[in-house]
Design a protein around this motif. Structure first.
Motif, short mmCIF file in Angstrom:
data_model
loop_
_atom_site.label_atom_id
_atom_site.label_comp_id
_atom_site.label_asym_id
_atom_site.label_seq_id
_atom_site.Cartn_x
_atom_site.Cartn_y
_atom_site.Cartn_z
N LEU A 76 42.66 43.09 46.10
CA LEU A 76 42.47 41.66 47.05
C LEU A 76 40.35 41.47 47.00
O LEU A 76 40.01 40.83 47.00
CB LEU A 76 42.99 41.11 48.04
N PRO A 136 46.83 36.48 42.10
CA PRO A 136 47.39 37.60 43.22
C PRO A 136 48.96 36.74 43.44
O PRO A 136 49.92 37.49 44.31
CB PRO A 136 46.82 37.14 44.07
N HIS A 137 49.18 35.70 42.81
CA HIS A 137 50.56 34.87 43.32
C HIS A 137 51.50 35.42 43.25
O HIS A 137 52.52 35.43 43.63
CB HIS A 137 50.48 33.70 43.52
N HIS A 138 51.42 36.13 41.79
CA HIS A 138 52.31 36.92 41.31
C HIS A 138 52.68 37.95 41.20
O HIS A 138 53.59 38.59 40.65
CB HIS A 138 52.71 36.34 39.10
N TRP A 139 51.34 38.69 41.90
CA TRP A 139 51.29 40.35 41.51
C TRP A 139 53.00 40.95 42.00
O TRP A 139 52.91 42.07 41.09
CB TRP A 139 49.83 40.81 42.63
N VAL A 140 53.33 40.99 42.94
CA VAL A 140 54.20 41.80 43.47
C VAL A 140 55.65 40.94 41.80
O VAL A 140 56.01 42.12 41.46
CB VAL A 140 54.88 41.66 44.55
N PHE A 199 47.61 46.39 45.78
CA PHE A 199 47.09 44.83 46.03
C PHE A 199 46.27 44.38 46.75
O PHE A 199 45.66 43.74 47.47
CB PHE A 199 48.77 44.19 46.51
#
Lengths: 91, 187
Positions: free
Chosen positions: B44, B7-11, B40
């Motif tokens: 999560l 999730p830290h690089h999702w955006v 997003f």
């Protein structure tokens, strides 16, 4: 009107069958009726060609607009990632 | 190997892609941005259920697709019924009510798109976009889910609450109106 005449005249039904066949199944009888109709109907023969090309063009349009540079602005993205990090830290 | 979620690089990795996916289907920038964000956040909550069978992007896109279907559903209720009525009325010009034959002036004519190896101009693309936007939301939703997302017919019927018979009627009507609009605008 005779059975055959009804098939020959009914472009509404023929175009319906053209669409249904391109995406799903039609019965043997429907396929026969469509074939009979198309032999005699130049309108529907054009429709059939155009219908297929339109499908392809719509698909190309979606593909090319997916590849077009539609980017979210950086601020929005930054805030979004911050929001995600917050949610992650909650757990 | 199983896929992993990060999730830290999702955006950075997927936001633009998801935005493009949403906006080509709903044509509303603000709404598309909201959907990306909701996707997003919903993702999560589902991280624990991720089984690693699909890639991160495919998994996120599936979540987004469900959000888009919710939008389709909302759009095709209420006020939209009027648009369906208008679009259906247009069709009484296509076929003779008695025998179903094309009404002469509105019958298909060749207008230069029949060749497979044609060169599609930018101008034609714009007309296509304009004609697609004229379709009632429900028709557009059915059409897009079938032709672009290649969903199974049963899935579309369930998600959009249409009967199988009505599904085929909509597929037929959407194409009739789209084709007629192209012919009108292009010739």
């Amino acid at each position: 009107m005779s059975y055959l005449k009804r098939i020959i005249y009914n472009c509404k039904q023929a175009t319906f069958l053209i669409e249904k066949r391109s995406l799903g199944k039609i019965t043997f009888r429907e396929a026969f009726e469509l074939r009979v109709h198309l032999v005699g109907c130049s309108f529907c023969r054009i429709y059939k060609k155009q219908s297929r090309v339109i499908n392809e063009m719509v698909q190309e349009l979606f593909r090319s607009s997916m590849q077009a540079d539609r980017k979210l602005d950086d601020n929005f993205k930054k805030e979004l990632q911050v929001r995600i990090e917050e949610e992650l830290n909650k757990n | 190997m199983d896929h992993q979620l990060n999730p830290h690089h999702w955006v950075a990795a997927h936001a633009d892609y998801l935005f493009g996916f949403a906006i080509t289907r709903i044509n509303d920038e603000e709404l598309a941005k909201d959907l990306v964000q909701e996707t997003f956040l919903a993702a999560l909550e589902k991280v624990a259920k991720f089984e690693g069978k699909s890639s991160e992007r495919t998994w996120l896109t599936a979540i987004l697709k469900n959000k888009i279907i919710d939008v389709y559903r909302k759009k095709s209720s209420g006020l939209q019924n009027k648009m369906v009525k208008e679009a259906e009325d247009e069709q009484s010009d296509f076929f003779n009510a008695d025998d179903g034959h094309w009404i002469n002036n509105n019958g298909p004519k060749e207008f230069g798109i029949e060749d497979k190896d044609r060169l599609v101009s930018r101008e034609f693309e714009l007309i296509m976009q304009k004609c697609l936007q004229k379709l009632p939301a429900l028709w557009m939703s059915v059409f897009t889910m079938k032709h672009i997302d290649e969903e199974a017919t049963e899935v579309i019927c369930t998600e959009l609450k249409v009967t199988s018979a009505n599904f085929w009627v909509i597929i037929h009507r959407a194409k009739l109106n789209l084709r007629a609009c192209l012919q009108r605008s292009w010739i």
